[in-house]
Design an enzyme around this catalytic site. Structure first.
Site, mmCIF file in Angstrom:
data_model
loop_
_atom_site.group_PDB
_atom_site.id
_atom_site.type_symbol
_atom_site.label_atom_id
_atom_site.label_comp_id
_atom_site.label_asym_id
_atom_site.label_seq_id
_atom_site.Cartn_x
_atom_site.Cartn_y
_atom_site.Cartn_z
ATOM 1 N N HIS A 86 38.846 32.603 33.712
ATOM 2 C CA HIS A 86 39.561 31.405 33.262
ATOM 3 C C HIS A 86 39.258 30.286 34.252
ATOM 4 O O HIS A 86 39.561 30.393 35.446
ATOM 5 C CB HIS A 86 41.057 31.653 33.164
ATOM 6 C CG HIS A 86 41.436 32.489 31.980
ATOM 7 N ND1 HIS A 86 42.522 33.330 31.976
ATOM 8 C CD2 HIS A 86 40.864 32.600 30.753
ATOM 9 C CE1 HIS A 86 42.613 33.936 30.788
ATOM 10 N NE2 HIS A 86 41.609 33.509 30.037
ATOM 11 N N GLU A 89 41.627 28.645 37.174
ATOM 12 C CA GLU A 89 42.286 29.514 38.153
ATOM 13 C C GLU A 89 41.446 29.576 39.428
ATOM 14 O O GLU A 89 40.865 30.610 39.774
ATOM 15 C CB GLU A 89 42.512 30.888 37.520
ATOM 16 C CG GLU A 89 43.441 30.799 36.305
ATOM 17 C CD GLU A 89 43.480 32.060 35.445
ATOM 18 O OE1 GLU A 89 42.872 33.079 35.835
ATOM 19 O OE2 GLU A 89 44.114 32.017 34.367
ATOM 20 N N ARG A 146 40.648 25.891 30.572
ATOM 21 C CA ARG A 146 40.759 27.356 30.671
ATOM 22 C C ARG A 146 39.551 28.094 30.104
ATOM 23 O O ARG A 146 39.072 29.071 30.684
ATOM 24 C CB ARG A 146 42.018 27.792 29.908
ATOM 25 C CG ARG A 146 42.201 29.294 29.690
ATOM 26 C CD ARG A 146 43.452 29.508 28.856
ATOM 27 N NE ARG A 146 43.629 30.876 28.378
ATOM 28 C CZ ARG A 146 44.408 31.794 28.968
ATOM 29 N NH1 ARG A 146 45.038 31.499 30.085
ATOM 30 N NH2 ARG A 146 44.553 32.995 28.436
ATOM 31 N N HIS A 217 42.908 36.924 38.297
ATOM 32 C CA HIS A 217 43.437 35.747 37.615
ATOM 33 C C HIS A 217 44.518 35.096 38.474
ATOM 34 O O HIS A 217 44.855 35.564 39.549
ATOM 35 C CB HIS A 217 44.073 36.143 36.276
ATOM 36 C CG HIS A 217 43.124 36.655 35.245
ATOM 37 N ND1 HIS A 217 42.858 35.966 34.086
ATOM 38 C CD2 HIS A 217 42.384 37.795 35.181
ATOM 39 C CE1 HIS A 217 41.999 36.646 33.345
ATOM 40 N NE2 HIS A 217 41.700 37.767 33.988
ATOM 41 N N GLU A 291 47.146 38.995 38.886
ATOM 42 C CA GLU A 291 47.588 37.610 38.746
ATOM 43 C C GLU A 291 48.087 37.170 40.121
ATOM 44 O O GLU A 291 49.156 37.587 40.563
ATOM 45 C CB GLU A 291 48.696 37.490 37.692
ATOM 46 C CG GLU A 291 48.284 37.855 36.273
ATOM 47 C CD GLU A 291 47.496 36.750 35.570
ATOM 48 O OE1 GLU A 291 47.322 35.670 36.189
ATOM 49 O OE2 GLU A 291 47.086 36.964 34.418
#
Length: 363
Positions: A86, A89, A146, A217, A291
């Protein structure tokens, strides 16, 4: 750092910025600097690092990874890590770069890392969504892009597919959109995008080698295990949770940050078509989505002063998972071999004792 701030920093100190003696792992870097860094790392560590090309983006840019491991001349197991699927990020590519720097530093002195590099190869992609990442550096208005940069279907004026909804893993069922303008548009069909095709082919043709698939991510401070679809549960779910909770403990010990562990439906939201789920379907035993920081204060625009602590804690978590996967295969193999040898020796001693008692041999 915003694209405009980056340009200002470069203008103020161009010599220092482009010709540092030491690469700055605690700054965000544009794609061309990351590419230069990859080449430099390979040049500096030719005994353990190779740059590999394995795909091409929609805009015809090469997708590259770093293969890190000792050449033993034997078949090895493998670890996969990708960052930047993405585009917005930015902390993810920063982490991949940091991760590489740390394992290269550790392998010089740390016996365990030396052992792992003998037994396994690490395949690390610092930026998977190259087109999208470059686009986020163009201006403030593109910073939060994104998706990739492929054109929409006929009749759609929007651009891009969410690459983490494009893999063949319950594709198009939950947590996606068929609206090509949506941030979670899953594409016209599974694996329609060249970036997803590249990962699918590279990993899929070597799937028996891979022990871990780690995709990085942000944000949310989560460790996600398969599956994103609420109707499916990983066959090794209990073990994945145990390993994930161990990784979260390792993360917490570094800077006190709490990471939540679970499936996406349980701790975030349902989704389908993720690379993590695809890897699990291929039989890769330890597939996790990281994440990274934070929990929403800065979101995708994590300040540069948080890069170091974010990377340090995530490194501890990733290393916990990787070490567990390694030890399960290789320490188990050593233990099995040792047990077999012990049984063999016991049998020989028993047999020899029997013949001695019968007077057939002298000990």
């Amino acid at each position: 750092m915003s694209p405009e701030a980056f340009k200002k920093r470069r203008q103020q100190s161009p010599v220092l910025f482009f010709h540092r003696a030491e690469y700055d792992y605690y700054k965000y870097h544009p794609m061309f600097e990351i590419s230069q860094w990859m080449d430099q790392v390979a040049n500096d560590h030719p005994d353990v690092v190779t740059v590999m090309k394995y795909g091409q983006t929609y805009e015809k840019r090469t997708i590259r990874l770093l293969k890190i491991g000792l050449n033993t001349g034997e078949e090895k197991k493998a670890i996969w890590m990708d960052c930047g699927i993405h585009a917005r990020e930015w902390i993810a590519p920063a982490f991949c770069q940091y991760f590489v720097s740390q394992i290269l530093k550790a392998h010089k002195t740390d016996h365990k890392m030396q052992e792992m590099l003998k037994n396994m190869d690490f395949y690390v992609t610092p930026v998977l969504n190259v087109d999208g990442y470059i686009y986020t550096w163009e201006a403030n208005v593109t910073r939060l892009w994104r998706k990739n940069r492929s054109p929409g279907p006929l009749g759609c004026n929007c651009t891009g597919v969410d690459l983490n909804r494009n893999f063949e893993a319950n594709w198009g069922t939950v947590g996606v959109s068929s609206n090509c303008c949506s941030d979670i548009y899953c594409g016209s069909q599974p694996v329609s995008e060249p970036e997803a095709q590249a990962v699918t082919y590279f990993v899929g043709t070597r799937q028996q080698e891979f022990l871990c698939f780690l995709t990085i991510h942000s944000y949310g401070q989560l460790l996600l295990v398969p599956y994103g679809h609420p109707d499916f549960t990983a066959s090794n779910y209990k073990e994945l949770m145990e390993v994930g909770l161990g990784a979260a403990d390792a993360i917490r010990k570094v800077h006190g940050m709490n990471y939540t562990v679970g499936t996406s439906p349980d701790v975030l939201y349902p989704n389908s078509g993720s690379s993590r789920d695809w890897a699990a379907i291929q039989g890769i035993p330890f597939s996790f989505t990281f994440e990274l920081r934070d929990k929403g204060d800065f979101g995708f625009q994590l300040p540069e002063d948080q890069i170091q602590p974010a990377c340090e804690e995530a490194y501890s978590g990733a290393l916990h998972i990787i070490t567990y996967a390694h030890n399960k295969i290789f320490s188990g193999a050593v233990a099995t071999a040792a047990a077999t040898l012990s049984i063999t020796l016991l049998a020989w001693v028993s047999l020899a004792t029997h013949y001695c008692e019968e007077g057939q041999i002298d000990l």
